[in-house]
Design a protein around this motif. Structure first.
Motif, mmCIF file in Angstrom:
data_model
loop_
_atom_site.group_PDB
_atom_site.id
_atom_site.type_symbol
_atom_site.label_atom_id
_atom_site.label_comp_id
_atom_site.label_asym_id
_atom_site.label_seq_id
_atom_site.Cartn_x
_atom_site.Cartn_y
_atom_site.Cartn_z
ATOM 1 N N LEU A 84 23.505 30.125 110.527
ATOM 2 C CA LEU A 84 24.059 31.478 110.520
ATOM 3 C C LEU A 84 25.146 31.630 109.454
ATOM 4 C CD1 LEU A 84 24.314 32.274 114.345
ATOM 5 C CD2 LEU A 84 22.858 33.426 112.667
ATOM 6 N N ARG A 85 25.939 30.604 109.267
ATOM 7 C CA ARG A 85 27.031 30.686 108.296
ATOM 8 C C ARG A 85 26.567 30.369 106.871
ATOM 9 N NH1 ARG A 85 32.518 28.899 111.524
ATOM 10 N NH2 ARG A 85 31.877 29.670 113.582
ATOM 11 N N ASP A 86 25.262 30.198 106.708
ATOM 12 C CA ASP A 86 24.680 29.950 105.385
ATOM 13 C C ASP A 86 25.366 28.785 104.685
ATOM 14 O OD1 ASP A 86 22.953 30.332 103.243
ATOM 15 O OD2 ASP A 86 24.278 31.760 102.237
ATOM 16 N N HIS A 87 25.572 27.705 105.421
ATOM 17 C CA HIS A 87 26.275 26.566 104.836
ATOM 18 C C HIS A 87 25.515 25.974 103.655
ATOM 19 C CE1 HIS A 87 29.285 25.426 108.257
ATOM 20 N NE2 HIS A 87 29.657 26.474 107.540
ATOM 21 N N ASN A 106 29.359 17.700 104.742
ATOM 22 C CA ASN A 106 28.979 17.886 106.143
ATOM 23 C C ASN A 106 30.188 17.780 107.064
ATOM 24 O OD1 ASN A 106 25.847 16.888 107.700
ATOM 25 N ND2 ASN A 106 27.457 18.193 108.505
ATOM 26 N N VAL A 107 31.083 16.853 106.771
ATOM 27 C CA VAL A 107 32.306 16.716 107.564
ATOM 28 C C VAL A 107 33.127 18.000 107.495
ATOM 29 C CG1 VAL A 107 34.512 15.520 107.749
ATOM 30 C CG2 VAL A 107 32.431 14.213 107.343
ATOM 31 N N ALA A 108 33.298 18.525 106.293
ATOM 32 C CA ALA A 108 34.069 19.763 106.134
ATOM 33 C C ALA A 108 33.412 20.916 106.887
ATOM 34 C CB ALA A 108 34.210 20.092 104.649
ATOM 35 N N GLN A 109 32.088 20.976 106.845
ATOM 36 C CA GLN A 109 31.367 22.038 107.555
ATOM 37 C C GLN A 109 31.516 21.897 109.061
ATOM 38 O OE1 GLN A 109 27.545 21.313 105.784
ATOM 39 N NE2 GLN A 109 27.827 22.876 104.199
ATOM 40 N N ASP A 110 31.468 20.664 109.549
ATOM 41 C CA ASP A 110 31.655 20.440 110.979
ATOM 42 C C ASP A 110 33.061 20.844 111.418
ATOM 43 O OD1 ASP A 110 29.099 19.551 111.158
ATOM 44 O OD2 ASP A 110 29.578 17.444 111.501
ATOM 45 N N VAL A 167 27.184 4.798 113.988
ATOM 46 C CA VAL A 167 26.068 5.738 114.063
ATOM 47 C C VAL A 167 26.464 7.005 113.338
ATOM 48 C CG1 VAL A 167 24.558 7.045 115.593
ATOM 49 C CG2 VAL A 167 25.370 4.772 116.277
ATOM 50 N N GLU A 168 25.712 7.348 112.304
ATOM 51 C CA GLU A 168 26.093 8.482 111.471
ATOM 52 C C GLU A 168 25.172 9.663 111.709
ATOM 53 O OE1 GLU A 168 25.495 9.111 106.960
ATOM 54 O OE2 GLU A 168 27.392 8.049 107.226
ATOM 55 N N SER A 169 25.758 10.821 111.973
ATOM 56 C CA SER A 169 24.978 12.033 112.145
ATOM 57 C C SER A 169 24.824 12.732 110.805
ATOM 58 C CB SER A 169 25.686 12.961 113.139
ATOM 59 O OG SER A 169 24.978 14.172 113.272
ATOM 60 N N ASP A 170 23.705 13.425 110.659
ATOM 61 C CA ASP A 170 23.441 14.171 109.431
ATOM 62 C C ASP A 170 22.817 15.492 109.854
ATOM 63 O OD1 ASP A 170 22.394 15.232 107.051
ATOM 64 O OD2 ASP A 170 22.055 13.228 106.217
ATOM 65 N N CYS A 171 23.497 16.591 109.561
ATOM 66 C CA CYS A 171 23.024 17.896 110.035
ATOM 67 C C CYS A 171 21.931 18.482 109.160
ATOM 68 C CB CYS A 171 24.196 18.870 110.147
ATOM 69 S SG CYS A 171 25.356 18.437 111.462
ATOM 70 N N GLY A 172 21.515 17.775 108.103
ATOM 71 C CA GLY A 172 20.353 18.185 107.331
ATOM 72 C C GLY A 172 20.642 19.151 106.206
ATOM 73 N N SER A 173 19.576 19.494 105.466
ATOM 74 C CA SER A 173 19.735 20.366 104.303
ATOM 75 C C SER A 173 20.115 21.785 104.698
ATOM 76 C CB SER A 173 18.432 20.395 103.493
ATOM 77 O OG SER A 173 17.385 21.007 104.233
ATOM 78 N N GLY A 174 19.895 22.151 105.961
ATOM 79 C CA GLY A 174 20.343 23.460 106.424
ATOM 80 C C GLY A 174 21.846 23.549 106.515
ATOM 81 N N ALA A 175 22.524 22.393 106.400
ATOM 82 C CA ALA A 175 23.984 22.356 106.378
ATOM 83 C C ALA A 175 24.478 22.081 104.957
ATOM 84 C CB ALA A 175 24.507 21.298 107.353
ATOM 85 N N HIS A 176 24.318 20.839 104.494
ATOM 86 C CA HIS A 176 24.912 20.439 103.212
ATOM 87 C C HIS A 176 24.034 20.730 102.005
ATOM 88 C CE1 HIS A 176 22.213 17.077 103.758
ATOM 89 N NE2 HIS A 176 22.871 16.674 104.837
ATOM 90 N N GLY A 177 22.768 21.130 102.230
ATOM 91 C CA GLY A 177 21.912 21.564 101.120
ATOM 92 C C GLY A 177 21.096 20.480 100.455
ATOM 93 N N VAL A 178 21.220 19.221 100.895
ATOM 94 C CA VAL A 178 20.480 18.117 100.279
ATOM 95 C C VAL A 178 19.295 17.747 101.172
ATOM 96 C CG1 VAL A 178 20.606 15.732 99.474
ATOM 97 C CG2 VAL A 178 22.576 17.244 99.183
ATOM 98 N N ASP A 179 18.086 17.750 100.613
ATOM 99 C CA ASP A 179 16.886 17.428 101.392
ATOM 100 C C ASP A 179 16.990 16.013 101.955
ATOM 101 O OD1 ASP A 179 15.839 19.897 100.776
ATOM 102 O OD2 ASP A 179 14.625 19.160 99.099
#
Length: 411
Positions: A84-87, A106-110, A167-179
């Protein structure tokens, strides 16, 4: 909609996962459209849950097994908030050096998302990232958190467990933009950019309606809805337009002059006719140097004004800058912004600066201020007044003054 990726060898507890989504939509009904627009894809490659640019949510079966439904509902809202926030769109506009470390982004977005979710009393899983994790204030955008994060931040434990588990989480390209490797890019279930824009607007309207009728929408979501439904105009464009309009108005104020006789005089022996003169506008810039104004604010605004004046062909000795608080301290004609010397720092009454500026008979007066000042009581004769208001929520000047809201360079 739910489907399984080819790598999924175990069973995803879809009943539990979709029950969590239903609970999220039931508890936060203004997010229901966004939540049910997401396609679920089972994947054992994704560490927890992550979204791609096309609104597909990749889900680890083990992650779903591990969390109770209330925490899964909170994660649903977290992932949808990225979309929704078009991250991912905002991340694409970062400088290359900032985009290079997508984990840090991703950290900054979280941080941007989770302070709102925690304030909304959502039960995020252990190991959550929030601004206080790094001694940062709540309420900022991820673009503001990014440079403030410690240099050691290159990834985060996310929702996988307590800090330090590895354990590292990754919110995906819908967050940080990297596939990411688990994003298969299939067309099935994809949401187009046009559809995503419609979902955002529909959600923003639902937030506004819900807030008015029930008053239970968190402040962070309310601010987001206002930005979506009432987008901010680029202040540089607005300032350029205001100055161009005023300059065109001043240039159109033609008058007769005998300094250069009209060529029609040759047809009338013994008679000298005046020619029409189109003046080059004179501009006065009144700068608020009161204690409430920061030097970085003034420098950035002055630089932009100088660029605007160059763009419309006004320069040289046609520009005067006055530094003013409760009195006028500096009156100089300048050729470059570097020649401007700011003084003052007391209380603010910019009427004295405008009065001083009018002695030079300018066509345009540009006032740069935070708005905490009295204004002239009536429109100026033969002079356009433009107020460049710097900072957050400045007081509005009288309606006859052309007003441009300038984003705070220090924010």
């Amino acid at each position: 909609m739910t489907r399984r990726a080819p790598d999924g060898s175990g069973a995803l507890d879809r009943t539990k996962l979709l029950a969590a989504r239903f609970r999220a939509a039931q508890d936060r009904p203004y997010l229901a459209t966004a939540l049910f627009s997401v396609t679920v894809v089972e994947s054992r490659q994704v560490p927890t849950m992550g979204v791609d640019r096309r609104w597909r949510c990749y889900v680890s079966p083990e992650f779903v097994d591990r969390l109770p439904v209330p925490q899964l509902a909170a994660v649903w809202i977290h992932e949808v908030a990225h979309l929704l926030r078009d991250h991912h769109g905002r991340a694409d506009r970062l400088a290359h050096a900032d985009r290079a470390d997508h984990h840090r982004v991703n950290v900054a977005q979280d941080c941007e998302i989770n302070d709102d979710l925690i304030a909304d009393l959502l039960p995020l899983p252990p190991g959550r990232i929030e601004p206080k994790t790094y001694q940062l204030p709540d309420g900022l955008l991820f673009e503001q958190y990014l440079p403030r994060l410690p240099a050691s931040v290159h990834g985060h434990p996310g929702f996988g467990g307590e800090h330090g588990t590895g354990v590292e989480s990754d919110c995906g390209s819908g967050a940080h933009g990297v596939d990411r490797p688990w994003e298969n890019g299939a067309a099935e279930g994809a949401v187009s950019d046009v559809e995503a824009g419609a979902i955002r607007r529909d959600t923003a309207r639902a937030i506004r309606t819900h807030g008015r009728t029930r008053g239970t929408v968190p402040a962070g979501w309310q601010r987001w809805a206002v930005e979506v439904l009432e987008p901010t105009v680029d202040w540089r464009r607005a300032l350029t337009g205001a100055v161009r309009e005023a300059a065109a108005w001043a240039s159109g104020a033609v008058d007769y002059t005998y300094h250069r006789p009209s060529r029609r005089s040759a047809a009338l022996r013994g008679v000298v006719l005046p020619s029409l003169r189109q003046p080059v506008p004179r501009v006065a810039i009144v700068v608020d140097t009161s204690g409430s104004m920061g030097h970085a604010q003034l420098a950035a605004a002055l630089t932009e004004v100088a660029g605007v004046l160059r763009a419309v062909g006004i320069g040289g000795n046609r520009v005067t800058v006055l530094a003013c608080d409760a009195d006028v301290h500096v009156v100089r004609q300048v050729h470059t912004v570097g020649e401007v010397r700011l003084a003052g720092g007391g209380g603010t009454d910019l009427r004295v600066g405008v009065t001083e500026a009018l002695k030079g008979r300018p066509h345009i007066v540009v006032v740069l201020t935070d708005g905490h000042t009295p204004w002239p009581a009536a429109p100026l004769e033969s002079t356009r007044l433009i107020a460049g208001l710097i900072g957050h929520a400045p007081p509005a000047p009288p309606a006859w003054i052309t007003t441009v809201h300038i984003a705070d360079p220090e924010s």
